[in-house]
Design a protein around this motif. Structure first.
Motif, mmCIF file in Angstrom:
data_model
loop_
_atom_site.group_PDB
_atom_site.id
_atom_site.type_symbol
_atom_site.label_atom_id
_atom_site.label_comp_id
_atom_site.label_asym_id
_atom_site.label_seq_id
_atom_site.Cartn_x
_atom_site.Cartn_y
_atom_site.Cartn_z
ATOM 1 N N ALA A 227 0.829 -1.202 0.000
ATOM 2 C CA ALA A 227 0.000 0.000 0.000
ATOM 3 C C ALA A 227 0.863 1.250 0.000
ATOM 4 C CB ALA A 227 -0.936 -0.010 1.211
ATOM 5 N N VAL A 228 1.921 1.248 0.797
ATOM 6 C CA VAL A 228 2.823 2.399 0.847
ATOM 7 C C VAL A 228 3.543 2.561 -0.496
ATOM 8 C CG1 VAL A 228 4.939 3.309 1.891
ATOM 9 C CG2 VAL A 228 3.148 2.329 3.339
ATOM 10 N N GLU A 229 3.997 1.471 -1.070
ATOM 11 C CA GLU A 229 4.697 1.535 -2.358
ATOM 12 C C GLU A 229 3.809 2.136 -3.442
ATOM 13 O OE1 GLU A 229 6.823 -1.459 -5.638
ATOM 14 O OE2 GLU A 229 5.814 -2.282 -3.873
ATOM 15 N N LYS A 230 2.572 1.669 -3.546
ATOM 16 C CA LYS A 230 1.661 2.160 -4.575
ATOM 17 C C LYS A 230 1.259 3.609 -4.308
ATOM 18 C CE LYS A 230 -1.543 -0.416 -6.387
ATOM 19 N NZ LYS A 230 -1.045 -0.508 -7.775
ATOM 20 N N ALA A 231 1.065 3.975 -3.033
ATOM 21 C CA ALA A 231 0.703 5.348 -2.703
ATOM 22 C C ALA A 231 1.848 6.307 -3.029
ATOM 23 C CB ALA A 231 0.336 5.443 -1.222
ATOM 24 N N LYS A 232 3.067 5.886 -2.754
ATOM 25 C CA LYS A 232 4.245 6.703 -3.070
ATOM 26 C C LYS A 232 4.328 6.952 -4.564
ATOM 27 C CE LYS A 232 8.526 8.352 -2.223
ATOM 28 N NZ LYS A 232 8.759 9.625 -1.509
ATOM 29 N N GLN A 233 4.114 5.934 -5.366
ATOM 30 C CA GLN A 233 4.129 6.074 -6.820
ATOM 31 C C GLN A 233 3.025 7.003 -7.299
ATOM 32 O OE1 GLN A 233 3.752 1.976 -7.965
ATOM 33 N NE2 GLN A 233 5.933 1.523 -7.683
ATOM 34 N N TYR A 234 1.863 6.898 -6.674
ATOM 35 C CA TYR A 234 0.723 7.740 -7.052
ATOM 36 C C TYR A 234 1.007 9.213 -6.770
ATOM 37 C CZ TYR A 234 -4.068 9.538 -7.117
ATOM 38 O OH TYR A 234 -5.196 10.266 -7.377
ATOM 39 N N VAL A 235 1.539 9.500 -5.592
ATOM 40 C CA VAL A 235 1.846 10.887 -5.235
ATOM 41 C C VAL A 235 2.933 11.453 -6.144
ATOM 42 C CG1 VAL A 235 2.802 12.385 -3.437
ATOM 43 C CG2 VAL A 235 1.072 10.680 -2.857
ATOM 44 N N ASP A 236 3.939 10.649 -6.464
ATOM 45 C CA ASP A 236 5.008 11.113 -7.348
ATOM 46 C C ASP A 236 4.443 11.533 -8.703
ATOM 47 O OD1 ASP A 236 7.883 11.429 -8.020
ATOM 48 O OD2 ASP A 236 7.478 9.796 -9.420
ATOM 49 N N LYS A 237 3.490 10.778 -9.209
ATOM 50 C CA LYS A 237 2.851 11.127 -10.479
ATOM 51 C C LYS A 237 2.097 12.454 -10.369
ATOM 52 C CE LYS A 237 -0.551 9.376 -13.803
ATOM 53 N NZ LYS A 237 -1.494 8.250 -14.123
ATOM 54 N N LEU A 238 1.385 12.646 -9.249
ATOM 55 C CA LEU A 238 0.630 13.886 -9.066
ATOM 56 C C LEU A 238 1.543 15.093 -8.899
ATOM 57 C CD1 LEU A 238 -2.238 12.775 -6.643
ATOM 58 C CD2 LEU A 238 -2.420 13.271 -9.088
ATOM 59 N N LEU A 239 2.672 14.896 -8.242
ATOM 60 C CA LEU A 239 3.612 16.003 -8.037
ATOM 61 C C LEU A 239 4.081 16.587 -9.371
ATOM 62 C CD1 LEU A 239 5.791 14.564 -5.130
ATOM 63 C CD2 LEU A 239 4.386 16.623 -5.004
ATOM 64 N N ARG A 240 4.210 15.740 -10.361
ATOM 65 C CA ARG A 240 4.729 16.181 -11.657
ATOM 66 C C ARG A 240 3.751 17.076 -12.404
ATOM 67 N NH1 ARG A 240 9.234 12.943 -12.863
ATOM 68 N NH2 ARG A 240 9.472 11.207 -11.386
ATOM 69 N N SER A 241 2.473 16.994 -12.084
ATOM 70 C CA SER A 241 1.482 17.814 -12.784
ATOM 71 C C SER A 241 0.880 18.905 -11.904
ATOM 72 C CB SER A 241 0.356 16.912 -13.326
ATOM 73 O OG SER A 241 -0.318 16.263 -12.252
ATOM 74 N N ALA A 242 1.388 19.066 -10.681
ATOM 75 C CA ALA A 242 0.844 20.071 -9.756
ATOM 76 C C ALA A 242 1.100 21.483 -10.272
ATOM 77 C CB ALA A 242 1.446 19.879 -8.376
ATOM 78 N N ARG A 243 0.158 22.375 -9.981
ATOM 79 C CA ARG A 243 0.264 23.760 -10.449
ATOM 80 C C ARG A 243 -0.254 24.721 -9.374
ATOM 81 N NH1 ARG A 243 2.577 21.208 -13.616
ATOM 82 N NH2 ARG A 243 2.458 21.188 -15.904
ATOM 83 N N PRO A 244 0.238 25.973 -9.354
ATOM 84 C CA PRO A 244 -0.338 26.975 -8.452
ATOM 85 C C PRO A 244 -1.780 27.281 -8.844
ATOM 86 C CG PRO A 244 1.813 27.681 -9.282
ATOM 87 C CD PRO A 244 1.385 26.501 -10.106
ATOM 88 N N VAL A 245 -2.618 27.581 -7.836
ATOM 89 C CA VAL A 245 -4.009 27.933 -8.127
ATOM 90 C C VAL A 245 -4.373 29.318 -7.593
ATOM 91 C CG1 VAL A 245 -4.772 25.533 -8.168
ATOM 92 C CG2 VAL A 245 -4.867 26.809 -6.032
ATOM 93 N N GLY A 246 -3.543 29.859 -6.712
ATOM 94 C CA GLY A 246 -3.840 31.158 -6.118
ATOM 95 C C GLY A 246 -2.712 32.146 -6.353
ATOM 96 N N LYS A 247 -2.584 33.092 -5.413
ATOM 97 C CA LYS A 247 -1.590 34.153 -5.562
ATOM 98 C C LYS A 247 -0.206 33.748 -5.049
ATOM 99 C CE LYS A 247 -5.004 37.869 -5.387
ATOM 100 N NZ LYS A 247 -5.473 39.098 -4.678
ATOM 101 N N SER A 248 -0.124 32.620 -4.357
ATOM 102 C CA SER A 248 1.184 32.148 -3.909
ATOM 103 C C SER A 248 1.771 31.211 -4.961
ATOM 104 C CB SER A 248 1.057 31.397 -2.578
ATOM 105 O OG SER A 248 0.535 30.099 -2.781
ATOM 106 N N ARG A 249 3.026 30.798 -4.729
ATOM 107 C CA ARG A 249 3.676 29.861 -5.647
ATOM 108 C C ARG A 249 3.448 28.408 -5.238
ATOM 109 N NH1 ARG A 249 9.622 32.704 -6.735
ATOM 110 N NH2 ARG A 249 8.817 34.641 -7.643
ATOM 111 N N THR A 250 2.716 28.195 -4.156
ATOM 112 C CA THR A 250 2.448 26.834 -3.691
ATOM 113 C C THR A 250 1.638 26.068 -4.733
ATOM 114 O OG1 THR A 250 2.440 27.584 -1.399
ATOM 115 C CG2 THR A 250 1.429 25.469 -1.853
ATOM 116 N N LYS A 251 2.073 24.849 -5.009
ATOM 117 C CA LYS A 251 1.428 24.045 -6.042
ATOM 118 C C LYS A 251 0.388 23.106 -5.444
ATOM 119 C CE LYS A 251 5.542 24.089 -9.006
ATOM 120 N NZ LYS A 251 6.565 23.253 -9.682
ATOM 121 N N TYR A 252 -0.718 22.971 -6.165
ATOM 122 C CA TYR A 252 -1.817 22.079 -5.769
ATOM 123 C C TYR A 252 -1.899 20.917 -6.747
ATOM 124 C CZ TYR A 252 -3.908 25.387 -2.404
ATOM 125 O OH TYR A 252 -4.164 26.193 -1.337
ATOM 126 N N PHE A 253 -2.411 19.804 -6.251
ATOM 127 C CA PHE A 253 -2.535 18.625 -7.107
ATOM 128 C C PHE A 253 -3.726 18.735 -8.038
ATOM 129 C CE2 PHE A 253 -0.395 16.637 -3.330
ATOM 130 C CZ PHE A 253 0.813 16.409 -3.960
#
Length: 255
Positions: A227-253
């Motif tokens: 479960a941890v292995e698959k979740a880690k892979q899933y988050v890594d994929k989402l990190l690659r497409s994350a983008r800012p949505v507001g006025k800060s530079r913080t990226k959202y999934f």
């Protein structure tokens, strides 16, 4: 139908908390439910205020839900007060919830405390022993273990201290470290490390999504390690497409 429940704080920007947990549940194809423990005043630039749900109301929400719908796994995130920690622990004990994933949210990335000091003792005593797996980042592991973590040896020792509190597994995530993004799983008979390339930038809700994904895969019957292995892979994929949505530079999934 696979059913999972998140008991956590509410994030109106939908980057963390129960909102992103529900997004993760839906994206991974399970039926998601959510009970808010607290309301936060926040946007992409950070958390400015927190307001706990009354413990009686929190207890009634969970009790009503579990009396009707039995989740295959439960995730716990932000719980602000001692009274709410005790309320959650009591109801989970009543229904003998087994597949419990705890993401011990201590403070926001902007520095706002998300659990009151008086709640820590109850958290360690009442909730950690019920957990199948606890998923602290390095600063959260330092708070739980009551020690600084400066190197791998410190992390091993801190994990041992947390395991002594009762959870079956501890996953210390390496998002606050340097070099590759390495998460280390302790428990069972082995220590396992899961590494991915560290992505540049600041991200909102990474720990929430990781623990929510672990909850899903455990609900599907996978071992904790898988479960941890698959979740880690899933988050890594989402990190690659994350983008800012507001006025800060913080990226959202993006799901």
């Amino acid at each position: 139908m696979i059913k999972v429940l998140s008991i956590a704080g509410s994030d109106p920007s939908s980057g963390a908390g129960i909102q992103v947990d529900l997004k993760t549940f839906h994206a991974l194809g399970v039926f998601g439910m959510a009970v808010p423990t607290a309301l936060t005043i926040q946007n992409s630039r950070g958390v400015s205020e927190t307001h706990a749900i009354k413990s009686k109301v929190l207890s009634q929400q969970i009790d009503s839900l579990l009396s009707d719908i039995r989740p295959d796994a439960v995730k716990i995130g932000m719980i602000l007060t001692r009274q709410n920690v005790e309320a959650v622990a009591a109801v989970l004990g009543k229904y003998r919830i087994r597949n419990l994933v705890i993401d011990p949210v201590v403070r926001s990335s902007s520095g706002k405390s998300l659990i009151q000091p008086a709640a820590f003792a109850s958290f360690r005593k009442s909730l950690l022993p019920r957990a199948l797996i606890v998923t602290p980042n390095i600063p959260e592991a330092e708070v739980l273990a009551k020690m600084p973590i400066r190197n791998d040896g410190d992390m091993d020792f801190a994990a041992g201290r947390i395991l002594d509190m009762g959870p079956a597994y501890v996953l210390i995530t390496g998002g606050h470290g340097s070099g590759p993004a390495t998460d280390t799983l302790y428990g069972g008979k082995t220590v396992i490390s899961f590494s991915t390339t560290r992505q540049k930038g600041e991200f909102h809700g990474t720990g929430c999504v990781l623990s929510a994904a672990i909850t899903v895969f455990i609900a599907r019957g996978l071992s904790v390690e898988k479960a941890v292995e698959k979740a880690k892979q899933y988050v890594d994929k989402l990190l690659r497409s994350a983008r800012p949505v507001g006025k800060s530079r913080t990226k959202y999934f993006q799901f």
